[in-house]
Write a protein that holds these residues in place. Structure first.
Motif, PDB file in Angstrom:
ATOM      1  N   ASN A  72       1.058  -1.045  -0.065  1.00  0.00           N
ATOM      2  CA  ASN A  72       0.093  -0.120   0.317  1.00  0.00           C
ATOM      3  C   ASN A  72       1.114   1.347   0.146  1.00  0.00           C
ATOM      4  OD1 ASN A  72      -3.440  -0.264   0.700  1.00  0.00           O
ATOM      5  ND2 ASN A  72      -1.957  -1.855   1.566  1.00  0.00           N
ATOM      6  N   SER A  73       1.823   1.086   0.629  1.00  0.00           N
ATOM      7  CA  SER A  73       3.063   2.190   0.771  1.00  0.00           C
ATOM      8  C   SER A  73       3.740   2.480  -0.787  1.00  0.00           C
ATOM      9  CB  SER A  73       3.892   2.349   1.602  1.00  0.00           C
ATOM     10  OG  SER A  73       4.450   2.997   1.807  1.00  0.00           O
ATOM     11  N   ASP A  74       4.247   1.092  -1.162  1.00  0.00           N
ATOM     12  CA  ASP A  74       4.190   1.726  -3.077  1.00  0.00           C
ATOM     13  C   ASP A  74       3.337   2.194  -4.155  1.00  0.00           C
ATOM     14  OD1 ASP A  74       6.443   0.736  -1.021  1.00  0.00           O
ATOM     15  OD2 ASP A  74       6.482  -1.301  -2.196  1.00  0.00           O
ATOM     16  N   TRP A  75       1.998   1.665  -3.805  1.00  0.00           N
ATOM     17  CA  TRP A  75       0.881   2.107  -4.873  1.00  0.00           C
ATOM     18  C   TRP A  75       0.528   3.651  -4.019  1.00  0.00           C
ATOM     19  CZ3 TRP A  75      -2.207  -2.633  -2.833  1.00  0.00           C
ATOM     20  CH2 TRP A  75      -2.026  -3.367  -3.490  1.00  0.00           C
ATOM     21  N   ASN A  76       0.365   4.323  -2.819  1.00  0.00           N
ATOM     22  CA  ASN A  76       0.659   5.111  -2.620  1.00  0.00           C
ATOM     23  C   ASN A  76       1.211   6.579  -3.466  1.00  0.00           C
ATOM     24  OD1 ASN A  76      -1.515   4.854  -1.595  1.00  0.00           O
ATOM     25  ND2 ASN A  76      -0.377   4.932   1.051  1.00  0.00           N
ATOM     26  N   GLY A  77       2.592   5.919  -3.479  1.00  0.00           N
ATOM     27  CA  GLY A  77       4.398   7.000  -4.231  1.00  0.00           C
ATOM     28  C   GLY A  77       4.255   6.383  -5.767  1.00  0.00           C
ATOM     29  N   TYR A  78       3.871   5.394  -5.986  1.00  0.00           N
ATOM     30  CA  TYR A  78       2.842   5.150  -8.124  1.00  0.00           C
ATOM     31  C   TYR A  78       2.682   6.428  -8.194  1.00  0.00           C
ATOM     32  CZ  TYR A  78       5.542   1.074  -7.374  1.00  0.00           C
ATOM     33  OH  TYR A  78       6.992   0.153  -6.874  1.00  0.00           O
ATOM     34  N   THR A  79       1.213   6.241  -7.113  1.00  0.00           N
ATOM     35  CA  THR A  79       0.196   7.337  -7.757  1.00  0.00           C
ATOM     36  C   THR A  79       0.807   8.736  -7.704  1.00  0.00           C
ATOM     37  OG1 THR A  79      -1.369   6.084  -6.311  1.00  0.00           O
ATOM     38  CG2 THR A  79      -2.509   8.247  -7.548  1.00  0.00           C
ATOM     39  N   ILE A  80       1.376   9.100  -7.117  1.00  0.00           N
ATOM     40  CA  ILE A  80       2.526  10.679  -7.015  1.00  0.00           C
ATOM     41  C   ILE A  80       3.132  10.784  -7.999  1.00  0.00           C
ATOM     42  CG2 ILE A  80       3.362  11.928  -5.867  1.00  0.00           C
ATOM     43  CD1 ILE A  80       2.516  10.942  -3.107  1.00  0.00           C
ATOM     44  N   PHE A  81       3.618   9.708  -7.738  1.00  0.00           N
ATOM     45  CA  PHE A  81       5.191  10.010  -9.471  1.00  0.00           C
ATOM     46  C   PHE A  81       4.170   9.786 -11.239  1.00  0.00           C
ATOM     47  CE2 PHE A  81       7.929   7.978  -6.060  1.00  0.00           C
ATOM     48  CZ  PHE A  81       8.266   8.923  -5.283  1.00  0.00           C
ATOM     49  N   SER A  82       3.383   8.927 -10.953  1.00  0.00           N
ATOM     50  CA  SER A  82       2.027   9.063 -12.006  1.00  0.00           C
ATOM     51  C   SER A  82       1.875   9.657 -12.498  1.00  0.00           C
ATOM     52  CB  SER A  82       1.523   7.438 -11.891  1.00  0.00           C
ATOM     53  OG  SER A  82       2.159   6.598 -12.121  1.00  0.00           O
ATOM     54  N   THR A  83       1.090  10.836 -11.809  1.00  0.00           N
ATOM     55  CA  THR A  83       0.675  12.189 -11.794  1.00  0.00           C
ATOM     56  C   THR A  83       1.725  13.339 -12.183  1.00  0.00           C
ATOM     57  OG1 THR A  83      -1.531  11.721  -9.682  1.00  0.00           O
ATOM     58  CG2 THR A  83      -1.169  13.612 -10.736  1.00  0.00           C
TER      59      THR A  83
ATOM     60  N   VAL B 132       2.818  12.614 -15.732  1.00  0.00           N
ATOM     61  CA  VAL B 132       1.820  13.355 -16.134  1.00  0.00           C
ATOM     62  C   VAL B 132       1.963  14.438 -17.134  1.00  0.00           C
ATOM     63  CG1 VAL B 132      -0.794  13.752 -16.972  1.00  0.00           C
ATOM     64  CG2 VAL B 132      -0.013  10.787 -16.505  1.00  0.00           C
ATOM     65  N   ALA B 133       2.137  15.135 -16.095  1.00  0.00           N
ATOM     66  CA  ALA B 133       2.269  16.678 -15.712  1.00  0.00           C
ATOM     67  C   ALA B 133       3.272  17.238 -16.456  1.00  0.00           C
ATOM     68  CB  ALA B 133       1.899  17.556 -14.070  1.00  0.00           C
ATOM     69  N   VAL B 134       4.454  16.216 -16.246  1.00  0.00           N
ATOM     70  CA  VAL B 134       5.409  17.083 -16.764  1.00  0.00           C
ATOM     71  C   VAL B 134       5.782  16.774 -19.022  1.00  0.00           C
ATOM     72  CG1 VAL B 134       8.082  16.401 -16.764  1.00  0.00           C
ATOM     73  CG2 VAL B 134       6.888  16.244 -14.868  1.00  0.00           C
ATOM     74  N   ASP B 135       5.120  15.296 -18.689  1.00  0.00           N
ATOM     75  CA  ASP B 135       5.151  15.603 -20.096  1.00  0.00           C
ATOM     76  C   ASP B 135       3.840  16.189 -20.943  1.00  0.00           C
ATOM     77  OD1 ASP B 135       6.366  13.091 -20.282  1.00  0.00           O
ATOM     78  OD2 ASP B 135       4.640  11.927 -19.964  1.00  0.00           O
ATOM     79  N   VAL B 136       3.496  16.896 -20.328  1.00  0.00           N
ATOM     80  CA  VAL B 136       1.991  17.858 -21.263  1.00  0.00           C
ATOM     81  C   VAL B 136       2.487  18.729 -20.986  1.00  0.00           C
ATOM     82  CG1 VAL B 136       0.602  18.767 -20.565  1.00  0.00           C
ATOM     83  CG2 VAL B 136       0.148  16.243 -20.266  1.00  0.00           C
ATOM     84  N   SER B 137       3.441  19.440 -20.137  1.00  0.00           N
ATOM     85  CA  SER B 137       4.315  20.548 -19.820  1.00  0.00           C
ATOM     86  C   SER B 137       5.360  20.676 -20.848  1.00  0.00           C
ATOM     87  CB  SER B 137       4.785  20.789 -18.637  1.00  0.00           C
ATOM     88  OG  SER B 137       3.546  20.979 -17.709  1.00  0.00           O
TER      89      SER B 137
END
Length: 590
Positions: free
Chosen positions: A403-414, A417-422
């Motif tokens: 669960n801790s790893d999944w929370n980190g993946y959620t933040i990094f993925s978000t 996406v923001a960096v790619d769009v920028s």
């Protein structure tokens, strides 16, 4: 001195007892003197009516009853007579079962779904009529609240509602047939042996599941040979009677747990239970690979309960009996699962009894782990999933880490996406097709990582937080329906990380493509040298933290990349020299 003692005793008896009592004591004194002359004083003491029981002839109060030696329900007093009805056990089918197959928790007896205030009659409430024995069957209430029935004359326990006349006739026939078949099989039934019965309806056919309980050996048995899947608990490699006895003992304690009423808790069992729990606590404290299935805090709580059980020793307290049976059942299950007392016993919780290593042997699994880069995920999973069973003491910690790893993946993925769009919004990037393709690939990979993570949190996490049986069933179904076998679950857990790394790799590729397209050849050479140095450092880090197979694959790819890069650098150097001065001799002409 002994003669003076007896003389004083005679005087005291003469003062307070009748002449009959005085004559009895005098007669005993003569017999005692004869036993001393013949050298048989000890025999006289041990004989009924000897010195140890001399007070019984003088109207002294009876001695305390002997403490119980087993958990068997005490026998009926002499003079109690069973029902005299003669029952012919015809058309009754008996099948061997284990106490695990008693479907107490799955009966789903419907309660009337209508509200109406119950009319309480005047005077003190009297429930004796509802709780009265029915044709020799006594209704009892188990500590968990279930209603059970006990037949004291035949020593039979059942969950079936015998208040139904038709059911009562059938179960009485089943009881007679079970004892009849046991006698025909030449099985000696101790007076303390109990019988458990369960009504089973399959495809419209009624059958009676049965098992006998031996309290001296603490096992269950049948009057016929039997192979039971519920007894084996999917354990492979059972070959000895000394091993299967722990499974039978575990079922014995399950029977006591199901039917703890009317039993006395022997002090010897309380002491034995405390010894087991103290050992489990010491082993879990001093060893990181203990095979005990309870965590340290759970063992501490169990030990406090066992200390309280000492006050219930040798007393008729069904709640204490239930507590002792529940804990002993789990301890015997642990012995059976770990091949206790066998040549191949498991002494390390991470050890496989069947010679399987943690590393997957499936080539497809190894290739996928190498591409995703999550070999450690598979290794961590096989520390909590050993031989088709989960390690209870580590499972909760493992799930918390996921669960801790999944929370980190959620933040990094978000963020990805923001960096790619920028990056896509940069004007100079709009004219570079390869950069745009890599950025879109990075964006979709990050979104896939985000969606898979959310799916794991909402669905898989719910399945993996249930009971041990539910978790094992879920993981077994997943492994059975996949070509990856047991690697299917760690592969699924690696998908968020794999897609996230793919997104990061594509973003790095897009960034490098944009940089190389802007700068000249000399600058590109510097960039390549820096990338080569970074690649060497990354590979060195992977070699120190990963397994040999992954390192060999990465080292091969690094050598191929280094060889091609070296050739490209030589080619660039020649081009630069040719442009600067045609008369300068190139390295190839030297």
């Amino acid at each position: 001195m002994r003669f003076i003692f007896w003389l004083r005793y005679m005087v005291k008896t003469a003062a307070f007892r009748s002449y009959r009592g005085l004559f009895y004591v005098f007669l005993r004194l003569i017999r005692y003197c004869q036993s001393i002359v013949n050298g048989k004083e000890e025999d006289f003491r041990k004989r009924p009516g000897g010195l140890a029981f001399s007070q019984s002839g003088t109207n002294q109060p009876d001695s305390q009853p002997a403490p119980p030696v087993s958990l068997a329900v005490p026998l009926l007093e002499r003079g109690s007579q069973p029902p005299t009805d003669i029952i012919t056990p015809d058309h009754i089918t008996l099948i061997p079962i284990t106490p695990l197959e008693v479907n107490r928790y799955g009966r789903n007896v419907r309660v009337k779904d209508e509200y109406e205030a119950f009319l309480v009659e005047k005077g003190p409430l009297d429930c004796s009529e509802e709780l009265a024995p029915v044709a020799g069957w006594e209704p009892l209430t188990q500590p968990e609240g279930a209603m059970i029935f006990y037949q004291p004359y035949k020593r039979v326990f059942t969950d079936v509602d015998v208040r139904d006349p038709q059911i009562r006739v059938k179960i009485d026939k089943a009881v007679e047939k079970a004892y009849h078949e046991a006698r025909n099989a030449g099985i000696f039934l101790d007076p303390f042996v109990e019988l458990g019965l369960e009504l089973i309806v399959k495809d419209g056919e009624e059958m009676w599941g049965y098992y006998f309980v031996d309290h001296k050996k603490r096992i269950i048995f049948w009057f016929e040979d039997h192979r039971s899947d519920s007894l084996m608990s999917r354990i492979r490699g059972v070959e000895r009677k000394s091993h299967i006895k722990y499974a039978l003992e575990s079922q014995y304690w399950r029977h006591i747990e199901l039917f703890p009423n009317r039993r006395f808790l022997p002090e010897d069992i309380v002491v034995e239970l405390k010894e087991f729990v103290m050992y489990a606590q010491a082993d879990s404290i001093t060893s990181q690979t203990s095979v005990v299935q309870f965590a340290s805090d759970e063992i501490a709580n169990i030990l406090s309960l066992v200390d309280l059980l000492r006050k219930s020793a040798n007393k008729n307290r069904e709640h204490s009996v239930w507590i002792a049976a529940r804990i002993m059942k789990h301890l015997c299950e642990t012995k059976f699962v770990n091949f206790y007392g066998q040549p191949g016993t498991r002494l390390d919780v991470e050890k496989s009894l069947y010679g399987k290593s943690d590393a997957p042997k499936n080539k497809l699994s190894r290739a996928i782990n190498a591409m995703i880069g999550r070999w450690q995920e598979s290794k961590a999973f096989h520390k909590v999933w050993v031989d088709g069973r989960i390690v209870h003491t580590r499972w909760e910690q493992y799930m918390d880490k996921l669960n801790s790893d999944w929370n980190g993946y959620t933040i990094f993925s978000t963020v990805m996406v923001a960096v790619d769009v920028s990056f896509l919004a940069v004007p100079s990037v709009q004219t570079q097709d390869e950069v745009i393709i890599l950025l879109y690939t990075s964006t979709f990979s990050a979104m896939c990582s985000l969606l898979i993570t959310l799916s794991l949190v909402t669905q898989v996490n719910e399945q993996l937080r249930g009971s041990n049986t539910a978790v094992v069933s879920y993981l077994s179904r997943m492994a059975a329906g996949s070509v990856l076998d047991s690697e299917s679950f760690p592969f699924m857990l690696s998908l968020p990380f794999g897609f996230l790394m793919l997104g990061v790799s594509c973003f790095i590729g897009a960034l490098l493509s944009a940089i190389i397209g802007i700068f000249t050849f000399p600058a590109n050479i510097i960039i390549y040298l820096v990338l080569m140095e970074m690649g060497i450092l990354v590979c060195w880090l992977l070699r120190s933290t990963s397994v040999t197979f992954v390192w060999d694959l990465l080292w091969y790819l690094l050598r191929m990349w280094y060889r091609n890069t070296s050739r490209f650098i030589v080619y660039l150097w020649n081009r630069i020299i040719e442009r600067v001065s045609p008369t300068v001799t190139t390295p190839l002409e030297v």
